[in-house]
Design a protein around this motif. Structure first.
Motif, short mmCIF file in Angstrom:
data_model
loop_
_atom_site.label_atom_id
_atom_site.label_comp_id
_atom_site.label_asym_id
_atom_site.label_seq_id
_atom_site.Cartn_x
_atom_site.Cartn_y
_atom_site.Cartn_z
N PRO A 143 141.66 92.29 156.42
CA PRO A 143 142.78 91.89 155.57
C PRO A 143 142.69 92.58 154.22
CG PRO A 143 141.75 89.98 156.60
CD PRO A 143 140.86 91.14 156.88
N ALA A 144 143.82 92.77 153.57
CA ALA A 144 143.88 93.62 152.37
C ALA A 144 142.92 93.17 151.28
CB ALA A 144 145.32 93.65 151.84
N ASP A 145 142.84 91.86 151.00
CA ASP A 145 142.00 91.43 149.89
C ASP A 145 140.52 91.60 150.22
OD1 ASP A 145 142.12 89.37 151.78
OD2 ASP A 145 142.91 87.87 150.39
N ALA A 146 140.12 91.29 151.45
CA ALA A 146 138.72 91.50 151.84
C ALA A 146 138.39 92.99 151.88
CB ALA A 146 138.46 90.86 153.20
N SER A 147 139.35 93.81 152.30
CA SER A 147 139.14 95.26 152.33
C SER A 147 138.91 95.80 150.92
CB SER A 147 140.34 95.95 152.98
OG SER A 147 140.16 97.34 153.03
N ARG A 148 139.69 95.32 149.97
CA ARG A 148 139.49 95.76 148.58
C ARG A 148 138.12 95.35 148.07
NH1 ARG A 148 144.99 94.15 148.15
NH2 ARG A 148 144.35 92.10 147.38
N ASP A 149 137.71 94.14 148.38
CA ASP A 149 136.37 93.68 147.95
C ASP A 149 135.29 94.57 148.54
OD1 ASP A 149 137.55 91.60 146.57
OD2 ASP A 149 137.08 90.07 148.09
N MET A 150 135.37 94.84 149.83
CA MET A 150 134.35 95.66 150.46
C MET A 150 134.36 97.08 149.89
SD MET A 150 133.72 96.67 154.49
CE MET A 150 133.16 95.05 155.03
N ALA A 151 135.53 97.62 149.65
CA ALA A 151 135.62 98.97 149.10
C ALA A 151 134.96 99.06 147.73
CB ALA A 151 137.09 99.41 149.03
N ARG A 152 135.13 98.02 146.91
CA ARG A 152 134.53 98.01 145.57
C ARG A 152 133.02 97.79 145.61
NH1 ARG A 152 139.22 94.88 143.96
NH2 ARG A 152 138.01 93.01 144.41
N GLU A 153 132.56 96.94 146.51
CA GLU A 153 131.20 96.42 146.43
C GLU A 153 130.25 96.94 147.50
OE1 GLU A 153 133.27 92.15 145.19
OE2 GLU A 153 131.96 92.29 146.95
N GLY A 154 130.77 97.47 148.60
CA GLY A 154 129.94 97.67 149.78
C GLY A 154 129.27 99.02 149.93
N PHE A 155 129.56 99.97 149.03
CA PHE A 155 129.10 101.34 149.26
C PHE A 155 128.47 101.94 148.02
CE2 PHE A 155 132.88 100.33 151.79
CZ PHE A 155 132.31 100.36 153.05
N THR A 156 127.74 101.13 147.29
CA THR A 156 127.13 101.56 146.03
C THR A 156 125.66 101.92 146.25
OG1 THR A 156 126.36 99.34 145.42
CG2 THR A 156 128.63 99.92 144.81
N THR A 157 125.10 102.61 145.26
CA THR A 157 123.66 102.91 145.35
C THR A 157 122.84 101.63 145.29
OG1 THR A 157 123.64 103.29 142.95
CG2 THR A 157 123.89 105.23 144.38
N GLY A 158 123.35 100.60 144.61
CA GLY A 158 122.63 99.32 144.57
C GLY A 158 122.50 98.70 145.94
N VAL A 159 123.55 98.78 146.75
CA VAL A 159 123.49 98.27 148.12
C VAL A 159 122.43 99.02 148.91
CG1 VAL A 159 124.75 98.15 150.29
CG2 VAL A 159 125.85 97.38 148.19
N LEU A 160 122.39 100.34 148.76
CA LEU A 160 121.40 101.12 149.52
C LEU A 160 119.99 100.83 149.04
CD1 LEU A 160 121.96 103.10 151.87
CD2 LEU A 160 124.01 102.48 150.55
N ARG A 161 119.82 100.58 147.74
CA ARG A 161 118.48 100.19 147.26
C ARG A 161 118.05 98.87 147.89
NH1 ARG A 161 120.28 102.36 142.27
NH2 ARG A 161 121.01 100.31 141.56
N THR A 162 118.97 97.93 147.98
CA THR A 162 118.65 96.65 148.61
C THR A 162 118.29 96.84 150.08
OG1 THR A 162 120.02 95.38 147.07
CG2 THR A 162 119.58 94.38 149.22
N GLN A 163 119.05 97.66 150.78
CA GLN A 163 118.74 97.93 152.19
C GLN A 163 117.34 98.53 152.34
OE1 GLN A 163 122.80 99.91 153.36
NE2 GLN A 163 121.74 99.30 155.22
#
Length: 291
Positions: free
Chosen positions: A181-201
């Motif tokens: 859905p559009a709102d969840a897609s926007r959230d994921m696009a903003r938050e899901g592909f950052t260097t911080g996420v990869l550091r956590t992984q």
């Protein structure tokens, strides 16, 4: 799929969950029809956050309170200074259940989130009505512990970090973003592909497989909690036919090892069943909800 109320988010309202050490986890909550009814809690995969559950969470909400959250270092939850061990992440999930308690809970875990919900359930089985494991990582899959898989994981994490730093990671997931859905897609696009996420992984990956390997001799005891394991039916999403066969065999093994086990194959899906066949996940969750 759109939010049912104009201006409302498809995943409900935000709620910050305090943890004993002062950290907070970001959750989004859909209240369900009955304030005294069951609660479904969603645990995402290794680098995923709450947005990956939008299609399933919103479909479950008419029958139960539905909670999706971000682990520390993912989504809107701040990083954790402590090691991101499987045990510690399950501690966080247990604290989140305390916050939304007393239950009963149905816990739903995708991929690397599968072992987390199993461990959390084993620690407090009396409040757990059921588990739904969606294409989960499972210690019965021998291939996970070989040198080839570990090399593949390290390479993927290094490459992912480099692409995130260049702003090139998000375009690789445009297909997944388009399914939300559009709102969840926007959230994921903003938050899901950052260097911080990869550091956590990468921090999670330091110990995850070693901890999981120890379960081969002493798995968490979920007692007579009903457990449904959903497998993707297709290779792809980083899984070749050999890995897919090994994963599905481990899923069948897991379902057979519990008293009330069920194994289901999402025939039209690869690894990302919550996006490609959310209706399969919803059906299995609803089947485990207590009256």
């Amino acid at each position: 799929m759109t939010a049912s109320v104009r201006g409302a988010h498809i995943q409900g309202t935000p709620e910050w969950v305090p943890l004993p050490d002062g950290r907070r986890l970001y959750a989004m909550v859909l209240p369900g029809a009955r304030p005294d009814g069951p609660t479904v809690v969603f645990e995402a995969g290794a680098g995923a956050g709450r947005s990956s559950w939008a299609l399933v969470q919103s479909a479950v909400a008419p029958r139960a309170r539905a909670v999706a959250y971000d682990r520390s270092g993912l989504g809107r939850s701040a990083p954790d200074p402590a090691d991101r061990t499987l045990t510690h992440m399950a501690d966080d999930l247990g604290a989140l259940l305390d916050h939304f308690g007393p239950g009963p809970f149905v816990l739903v875990g995708h991929s690397a989130g599968g072992p987390l919900v199993r461990l959390a359930a084993a620690r407090g089985p009396g409040r757990i009505a059921g588990l739904v494991l969606v294409d989960p990582t499972d210690e019965a899959a021998d291939v996970l512990f070989g040198s080839r898989f570990r090399r593949m994981e390290r390479t993927a994490l290094r490459l992912g970090h480099a692409l995130a730093a260049l702003g090139l990671l998000r375009p690789l997931f445009r297909g997944q973003l388009a399914q939300l859905p559009a709102d969840a897609s926007r959230d994921m696009a903003r938050e899901g592909f950052t260097t911080g996420v990869l550091r956590t992984q990468r921090r999670q990956a330091r110990t995850y497989l070693d901890e999981l390997a120890a379960w081969r001799d002493a798995p968490p005891d979920t007692g007579d909690i009903p457990v449904t394991v959903i497998s993707g039916g297709l290779p792809g999403d980083g899984m070749d036919s050999t890995l897919r066969a090994a994963a599905n065999a481990s899923h069948a093994h897991r379902a057979a090892r519990v008293t009330k086990g069920r194994h289901v194959v999402a025939e039209r899906s690869g690894h990302y069943v919550p996006l490609t066949e959310p209706e399969v996940v919803v059906r299995e969750i609803l089947a485990l909800l207590p009256d």
